[in-house]
Write a protein that holds these residues in place. Structure first.
Motif, PDB file in Angstrom:
ATOM      1  N   PHE A  63       0.670  -1.265  -0.138  1.00 38.64           N
ATOM      2  CA  PHE A  63       0.552  -0.524  -0.271  1.00 38.64           C
ATOM      3  C   PHE A  63       0.896   1.514  -0.077  1.00 38.64           C
ATOM      4  N   ARG A  64       0.721   2.246  -0.721  1.00 37.32           N
ATOM      5  CA  ARG A  64       1.292   3.267  -0.738  1.00 37.32           C
ATOM      6  C   ARG A  64       0.327   4.920  -0.971  1.00 37.32           C
ATOM      7  N   VAL A  65       0.759   5.759  -0.350  1.00 35.63           N
ATOM      8  CA  VAL A  65      -0.338   7.460  -0.165  1.00 35.63           C
ATOM      9  C   VAL A  65       0.290   7.666  -2.142  1.00 35.63           C
ATOM     10  N   ALA A  66      -1.089   7.974  -2.141  1.00 37.93           N
ATOM     11  CA  ALA A  66      -1.086   8.124  -3.866  1.00 37.93           C
ATOM     12  C   ALA A  66      -2.656   8.799  -4.680  1.00 37.93           C
ATOM     13  N   SER A  67      -2.361   9.920  -5.027  1.00 37.76           N
ATOM     14  CA  SER A  67      -3.248  10.375  -5.387  1.00 37.76           C
ATOM     15  C   SER A  67      -3.763  10.038  -6.693  1.00 37.76           C
ATOM     16  N   PHE A  68      -5.191  10.031  -7.004  1.00 38.74           N
ATOM     17  CA  PHE A  68      -5.605   9.710  -8.390  1.00 38.74           C
ATOM     18  C   PHE A  68      -5.329  10.377  -9.891  1.00 38.74           C
ATOM     19  N   ARG A  69      -5.064  11.843  -9.566  1.00 33.85           N
ATOM     20  CA  ARG A  69      -4.545  12.878  -9.983  1.00 33.85           C
ATOM     21  C   ARG A  69      -2.523  12.652 -10.630  1.00 33.85           C
ATOM     22  N   ASN A  70      -2.294  12.032  -9.781  1.00 37.60           N
ATOM     23  CA  ASN A  70      -0.794  10.943  -9.971  1.00 37.60           C
ATOM     24  C   ASN A  70      -0.540  10.023  -9.487  1.00 37.60           C
ATOM     25  N   LEU A  71      -0.910   9.089 -10.318  1.00 38.84           N
ATOM     26  CA  LEU A  71      -0.379   7.655  -9.484  1.00 38.84           C
ATOM     27  C   LEU A  71       0.983   6.922 -10.167  1.00 38.84           C
ATOM     28  N   ASP A  72       1.921   7.708 -10.418  1.00 38.73           N
ATOM     29  CA  ASP A  72       3.180   7.474 -10.007  1.00 38.73           C
ATOM     30  C   ASP A  72       3.482   6.301 -10.441  1.00 38.73           C
ATOM     31  N   VAL A  73       2.992   6.110 -11.521  1.00 38.77           N
ATOM     32  CA  VAL A  73       3.799   5.111 -12.807  1.00 38.77           C
ATOM     33  C   VAL A  73       4.151   5.490 -13.484  1.00 38.77           C
ATOM     34  N   PRO A  74       5.147   4.483 -14.135  1.00 36.18           N
ATOM     35  CA  PRO A  74       5.521   4.802 -15.749  1.00 36.18           C
ATOM     36  C   PRO A  74       4.582   4.620 -16.408  1.00 36.18           C
ATOM     37  N   ASP A  75       4.588   4.781 -17.605  1.00 40.79           N
ATOM     38  CA  ASP A  75       3.202   5.141 -18.778  1.00 40.79           C
ATOM     39  C   ASP A  75       3.143   3.170 -18.967  1.00 40.79           C
TER      40      ASP A  75
END
Length: 143
Positions: A63-75
């Protein structure tokens, strides 16, 4: 978890071979459900307290803190995104940009499974966590 939801989400996940994200995972129960079925999955949520609770309840699941607006994964690296009653909290004027971010993260042919409350699209209502919005199946096709 309702039996029909378990069946629907289970069928969806079994059709995907690759990385999944449970976007807006809250307490992590759906992420764990997918993990227990053998999925390569991680849960993300914007609320740090939800993530901490999920980590305590399901310590083997990522689990990690992240937003729908920036999933913080490569394309193009995610094969499926589960947004089970989580996109309901995205204000109507922001939903298109959130869906673009999800689309950016998905592989070609990747899948998004969305749970929502059917109603007059964009109408708000109070919800346990924060304001939520109704959508309709026909409205989803216009984003």
């Amino acid at each position: 978890m309702h039996v029909e939801d378990r069946e629907r989400i289970g069928r969806w996940a079994s059709s995907i071979d690759g990385q999944l994200i449970d976007a807006g995972c809250g307490p992590g129960h759906w992420t764990d459900f997918l993990y227990q079925r053998g999925a390569s999955v991680q849960g993300i949520d914007l609320v740090p307290e939800f993530i901490e609770s999920a980590r305590v309840r399901f310590p083997e699941v990522p689990f990690r803190v992240a937003s729908f607006r920036n999933l913080d994964v490569p394309d193009g690296t995610v094969h499926g995104v589960l947004a089970w009653y989580s996109l309901i909290h995205v204000p109507p004027d922001e939903l298109s940009s959130v869906l673009r971010e999800i689309s950016r993260a998905l592989t070609q042919g990747g899948q998004l499974l969305v749970g929502f409350f059917d109603g007059s699209p964009g109408d708000s209502f109070p919800h346990a966590v924060t304001t939520a919005y109704y959508w309709s199946p026909s409205r989803w096709g216009t984003f």
